[in-house]
Design an enzyme around this catalytic site. Structure first.
Site, mmCIF file in Angstrom:
data_model
loop_
_atom_site.group_PDB
_atom_site.id
_atom_site.type_symbol
_atom_site.label_atom_id
_atom_site.label_comp_id
_atom_site.label_asym_id
_atom_site.label_seq_id
_atom_site.Cartn_x
_atom_site.Cartn_y
_atom_site.Cartn_z
ATOM 1 N N ASP A 83 0.853 -1.190 0.000
ATOM 2 C CA ASP A 83 0.000 0.000 0.000
ATOM 3 C C ASP A 83 0.888 1.238 0.000
ATOM 4 O O ASP A 83 1.962 1.223 -0.606
ATOM 5 C CB ASP A 83 -0.923 -0.060 1.229
ATOM 6 C CG ASP A 83 -2.230 0.712 1.034
ATOM 7 O OD1 ASP A 83 -2.159 1.912 0.739
ATOM 8 O OD2 ASP A 83 -3.311 0.115 1.187
ATOM 9 N N SER B 109 -10.463 -1.923 -0.954
ATOM 10 C CA SER B 109 -9.131 -2.087 -0.371
ATOM 11 C C SER B 109 -9.223 -2.307 1.139
ATOM 12 O O SER B 109 -8.418 -3.037 1.722
ATOM 13 C CB SER B 109 -8.267 -0.863 -0.676
ATOM 14 O OG SER B 109 -8.839 0.322 -0.108
ATOM 15 N N HIS C 154 -3.262 5.645 4.118
ATOM 16 C CA HIS C 154 -4.120 4.533 3.696
ATOM 17 C C HIS C 154 -3.552 3.190 4.129
ATOM 18 O O HIS C 154 -4.273 2.315 4.649
ATOM 19 C CB HIS C 154 -4.312 4.561 2.178
ATOM 20 C CG HIS C 154 -5.387 3.649 1.691
ATOM 21 N ND1 HIS C 154 -5.176 2.296 1.469
ATOM 22 C CD2 HIS C 154 -6.685 3.879 1.387
ATOM 23 C CE1 HIS C 154 -6.298 1.743 1.042
ATOM 24 N NE2 HIS C 154 -7.238 2.680 0.972
ATOM 25 N N VAL D 220 -5.356 -15.647 -6.618
ATOM 26 C CA VAL D 220 -5.562 -14.468 -5.771
ATOM 27 C C VAL D 220 -6.990 -14.484 -5.236
ATOM 28 O O VAL D 220 -7.935 -14.733 -5.978
ATOM 29 C CB VAL D 220 -5.297 -13.166 -6.551
ATOM 30 C CG1 VAL D 220 -5.580 -11.948 -5.674
ATOM 31 C CG2 VAL D 220 -3.860 -13.133 -7.063
ATOM 32 N N ALA E 89 -6.281 -8.834 -8.584
ATOM 33 C CA ALA E 89 -7.372 -9.632 -8.004
ATOM 34 C C ALA E 89 -7.871 -10.722 -8.936
ATOM 35 O O ALA E 89 -8.236 -11.810 -8.498
ATOM 36 C CB ALA E 89 -8.525 -8.708 -7.614
#
Length: 430
Positions: A89, A282, A116, A234, A229
């Site tokens: 991130d 997220s 974040h 994943v 993703a």
């Protein structure tokens, strides 16, 4: 979103509804009970914007998302101890009070200008602070901070791929990726493949976070895949609100594997003891990463793929199954960690018996003596009995009479007599 096995309190519902409306418009949100207004989390900063200064306002009531996930029921069974979660991130602040002492940073990822990454790390593993009921899903995990963006939050496939590789190389068993990119690249696919090879579970936001300018469902772009993703292996995560629905104007996809709270959730900042409020897939991915850490701490024998399968199969049934950490941690496993079918069995090898040789040599005289005893008994009992019954050994010339004709065949009678004489029903006749 209603809980998998309970109901969200009216106060928590009020928190989310006020927070969701504010997150899309004004720069603050309301917390439950005392109507505390929290600053809204940013996902990226403009070039001339100041770094996040932290929040001085604390949300003291129990957030709706913790009620929904039944975390107080889950914690007696698992804590995440022994598991490292990589957060790809904007960085994770090593100064965040409720994460202090549990964050290891790769390069300069120990600072977080945007805030974040620290918020996501707090959802995964923030500890309880005095006077605050907010806490992360797995409060004893270790966080590996890896920057998957620049310092202002701008992401590229190359930065995200670097972040995944760095997290894997750093020993993470679970990696959460906040970025959702419109295009895939060989570099990104290679990083995901490395994680799979190293038995690391990658969890990623299925879609980008909802645009702050969205005001209606018509603002939602068409459904499509986002990366990493949508890559094989994943675990992709969608965000839902307190009612289990997608936020207004959210990005959509048809390939999400699991859903988790992500609309109007409370979290920590990079500095100070206060809280922010944020929305997006997220953040939902952070909750799932925390749950994965719980599972991997309780069931270290499970592979990354088996962990993902357990999270999904134990989830609350819905169009996109909703995360249920309590069910995942307390599920009774049935063969999930058993060896693969058809795997060759290891040969069984008994240890050498050094006494076997001498024992065999000692048994030879005993065996010979036993044979002599059997022969004596046979000669002393069986032969006299046979003679009394007319039995005699056969000779080669018995088959032909002296005159050259064949002798009568008396074998059946003789055989019957011998058998009866040895102990059959006719033995009493002798």
């Amino acid at each position: 979103m209603t809980t998998a096995h309970g109901k969200v309190s009216a106060a928590a519902l009020a928190l989310l509804l006020t927070a969701s409306a504010s997150a899309l418009g004004a720069g603050s949100a309301a917390a439950a009970g005392n109507t505390v207004r929290l600053p809204v989390l940013s996902t990226r900063l403009d070039a001339n914007a100041a770094c996040a200064a932290g929040s001085s306002v604390r949300a003291t009531d129990l957030p709706w998302e913790q009620v929904s996930l039944q975390l107080t029921r889950t914690w007696p069974f698992a804590s995440g101890a022994g598991v490292t979660v990589g957060v790809v991130d904007t960085g994770v602040s090593t100064s965040a009070p409720t994460l202090k002492g549990r964050v290891t940073a790769v390069r300069d990822a120990g600072t977080d200008c945007v805030g974040h990454g620290t918020f996501v790390a707090g959802l995964i593993g923030a500890a309880v602070a005095d006077g605050v009921r907010f806490a992360g899903v797995a409060q004893q995990v270790r966080i590996l901070a890896v920057r998957g963006s620049d310092e202002r939050g701008a992401v590229t496939a190359e930065r995200v791929a670097y972040g995944i590789r760095a997290a894997v190389d750093g020993g993470a068993k679970v990696v959460t990726v906040s970025a959702a990119l419109a295009a895939n690249t060989p570099t990104l696919r290679s990083a995901v493949a490395l994680a799979a090879k190293k038995d690391v579970l990658v969890i990623a936001a299925a879609v980008p976070d909802t645009p702050a300018t969205a005001t209606s469902a018509t603002d939602s772009p068409p459904a499509r895949d986002y990366y990493p993703a949508a890559d094989d292996g994943v675990l992709s995560v969608l965000d839902v609100d307190v009612d289990g629905k997608r936020p207004t104007g959210a990005y959509t996809t048809d390939s999400a594997a699991i859903a988790a709270p992500g609309d109007g959730v409370v979290g920590i900042g990079p500095v100070k003891n206060g809280h922010y409020i944020g929305s997006g897939a997220s953040l939902a991915a952070g909750f799932v990463a925390g749950a994965a850490a719980l599972v991997r701490s309780v069931h270290p024998e499970l592979t990354a793929a088996q962990t993902a399968s357990l999270l999904r199969s134990s989830a609350y049934p819905a169009d996109v199954p909703r995360l249920d950490p309590y069910a995942a941690v307390t599920s009774v496993l049935t063969g999930a960690s058993a060896p693969a079918v058809g795997a060759p069995a290891a040969p069984v090898r008994l240890p050498a018996d050094k006494a076997a040789g001498p024992l065999r040599r000692a048994l030879w005289p005993a065996s010979a003596g036993l044979a002599v005893i059997i022969a004596v008994v046979w000669l002393g009992l069986v032969l006299p009995r046979g003679r009394r019954l007319g039995w005699r050994p056969s000779r080669p010339d018995d088959a032909v009479a002296p005159d050259g004709s064949e002798a009568p065949d008396s074998t059946p009678d003789t055989a019957t007599a011998v058998t009866a004489g040895v102990g059959g029903p006719g033995a009493a006749e002798g």
